[in-house]
Design a protein around this motif. Structure first.
Motif, mmCIF file in Angstrom:
data_model
loop_
_atom_site.group_PDB
_atom_site.id
_atom_site.type_symbol
_atom_site.label_atom_id
_atom_site.label_comp_id
_atom_site.label_asym_id
_atom_site.label_seq_id
_atom_site.Cartn_x
_atom_site.Cartn_y
_atom_site.Cartn_z
ATOM 1 N N HIS A 127 2.470 0.587 -6.451
ATOM 2 C CA HIS A 127 2.389 0.374 -5.000
ATOM 3 C C HIS A 127 1.031 0.767 -4.416
ATOM 4 C CE1 HIS A 127 4.659 4.505 -4.728
ATOM 5 N NE2 HIS A 127 3.432 4.659 -5.108
ATOM 6 N N TRP A 132 -1.365 -7.021 -8.050
ATOM 7 C CA TRP A 132 -0.816 -6.564 -9.320
ATOM 8 C C TRP A 132 -1.287 -7.402 -10.504
ATOM 9 C CZ3 TRP A 132 5.109 -5.163 -8.801
ATOM 10 C CH2 TRP A 132 5.247 -4.124 -7.872
ATOM 11 N N VAL A 153 9.395 1.537 -8.873
ATOM 12 C CA VAL A 153 8.736 1.277 -7.596
ATOM 13 C C VAL A 153 9.662 1.750 -6.485
ATOM 14 C CG1 VAL A 153 7.480 -0.734 -8.487
ATOM 15 C CG2 VAL A 153 9.707 -1.051 -7.372
ATOM 16 N N GLU A 154 9.092 1.980 -5.320
ATOM 17 C CA GLU A 154 9.928 2.243 -4.157
ATOM 18 C C GLU A 154 10.713 0.981 -3.833
ATOM 19 O OE1 GLU A 154 6.694 3.418 -1.566
ATOM 20 O OE2 GLU A 154 7.495 5.461 -1.521
ATOM 21 N N PRO A 156 11.877 -2.061 -2.132
ATOM 22 C CA PRO A 156 11.171 -2.754 -1.051
ATOM 23 C C PRO A 156 11.968 -2.834 0.238
ATOM 24 C CG PRO A 156 11.904 -4.318 -2.723
ATOM 25 C CD PRO A 156 12.111 -2.941 -3.292
ATOM 26 N N ASN A 159 11.941 0.598 2.195
ATOM 27 C CA ASN A 159 10.730 0.799 2.982
ATOM 28 C C ASN A 159 10.741 -0.058 4.239
ATOM 29 O OD1 ASN A 159 9.430 2.748 1.463
ATOM 30 N ND2 ASN A 159 8.446 1.269 0.134
ATOM 31 N N THR A 175 3.201 -9.202 1.842
ATOM 32 C CA THR A 175 2.590 -8.033 1.206
ATOM 33 C C THR A 175 1.792 -7.321 2.286
ATOM 34 O OG1 THR A 175 2.475 -9.073 -0.967
ATOM 35 C CG2 THR A 175 0.975 -7.243 -0.560
ATOM 36 N N PHE A 193 -0.477 2.562 0.745
ATOM 37 C CA PHE A 193 0.449 1.869 -0.139
ATOM 38 C C PHE A 193 0.484 0.382 0.223
ATOM 39 C CE2 PHE A 193 1.999 6.162 0.692
ATOM 40 C CZ PHE A 193 2.140 6.674 -0.587
ATOM 41 N N TRP A 194 0.838 -0.435 -0.772
ATOM 42 C CA TRP A 194 1.020 -1.860 -0.544
ATOM 43 C C TRP A 194 2.469 -2.217 -0.849
ATOM 44 C CZ3 TRP A 194 -2.420 -4.902 1.830
ATOM 45 C CH2 TRP A 194 -3.724 -4.406 1.952
ATOM 46 N N ASP A 195 3.199 -2.581 0.207
ATOM 47 C CA ASP A 195 4.592 -2.985 0.062
ATOM 48 C C ASP A 195 4.665 -4.493 -0.148
ATOM 49 O OD1 ASP A 195 5.400 -0.366 0.545
ATOM 50 O OD2 ASP A 195 5.572 -0.694 2.707
ATOM 51 N N ARG A 196 5.615 -4.919 -0.972
ATOM 52 C CA ARG A 196 5.819 -6.353 -1.199
ATOM 53 C C ARG A 196 7.290 -6.609 -1.462
ATOM 54 N NH1 ARG A 196 1.399 -6.757 -4.744
ATOM 55 N NH2 ARG A 196 1.059 -4.646 -3.982
#
Length: 251
Positions: A127, A132, A153-154, A156, A159, A175, A193-196
């Motif tokens: 993340h 990626w 991963v967290e 998605p 979050n 993203t 962080f980068w959420d997707r």
């Protein structure tokens, strides 16, 4: 099995590395005993890994080394990489002078030969990366045929829901960057962080040549649910996703 050959250290990403350098000691204490790590994420990854006796494992984003230590105790030959020299200093104190620890940023090419590892574990580290693709391509390259990528991963949607409940405008299907301020052990850092969405994760893994074996939404250990029932109420959802992939080597 013999250890992986020595490689040249990579330059770390300055922003991410300095953030962790600034609170390495505090984060280490939280990672060691904190419920999310010690009773949830780490046990779930170890369960997916199973018997690792004699397997060459790359701990990608090893931090202060608790997962490295657990895998080594189970008989694996482990190499750890992290962008933060401060976190690696903590890992060295835990693991000893003979541990194979190297400064490396996952956004850069991995300086290991092809087929160098039987497994890669990537615990809550992807993340930090906006893209990626290059990283997963490098992971596939250094994994031997039939090798495994074990990643957490967290979740998605957790979050996304948390941001919406906090009144933030956000789009699950994009993203998107998320900045958080963490304080641990009296030390504070701002992390990016980068959420997707889940479909973007799966597309990235399969495009890199990984075959999905397991997608898990693991529960916490019973002890965590007993200590913090409000946090670990399974009826309200899960905090993490865990993946087990095998390498496809068609070329």
């Amino acid at each position: 099995m013999t250890p992986v050959p020595e490689g040249r250290a990579l330059p770390a990403d300055p922003a991410r590395a300095s953030a962790y350098d600034s609170f390495a000691e505090g984060y280490t204490g939280e990672n060691e005993t904190g419920l999310l790590h010690a009773y949830y994420n780490r046990p779930a990854l170890l369960e997916l890994a199973g018997d690792v006796t004699g397997r060459r494992i790359l701990d990608a984003g090893c931090g202060s080394g608790p997962l490295f230590a657990a895998l080594r105790d189970r008989g694996a030959v482990v190499t750890g990489i992290d962008a933060s020299t401060g976190m690696l200093e903590q890992a060295r104190q835990r693991l000893g002078a003979d541990a194979d620890l190297r400064v490396a940023d996952l956004a850069d090419p991995l300086l290991f030969p092809d087929d160098a590892f039987d497994d890669i574990v990537a615990s809550l580290v992807l993340h930090y990366l906006r893209d990626w693709g290059p990283t997963l391509g490098e992971m596939r390259r250094v994994l031997a045929p039939g090798g495994r990528l074990i990643a957490s991963v967290e979740h998605p949607f957790a979050n996304f829901l948390g941001q919406r409940l906090a009144g933030e405008e956000t789009n699950y299907f994009q993203t998107r960057n998320r900045i958080e301020e963490w304080t641990m052990g009296g030390q504070t850092a701002r992390l990016s962080f980068w959420d997707r969405p889940l479909h973007a994760m799966i597309e990235a893994f399969t495009a890199a040549g990984f075959r999905i074996s397991v997608i898990s939404e693991p529960p916490a250990l019973p002890a965590a649910r007993e200590l913090c029932p409000d946090v670990f109420d399974e009826s309200t959802g899960t905090r993490f996703l865990c993946f087990l992939f095998f390498v496809l080597h068609a070329d």
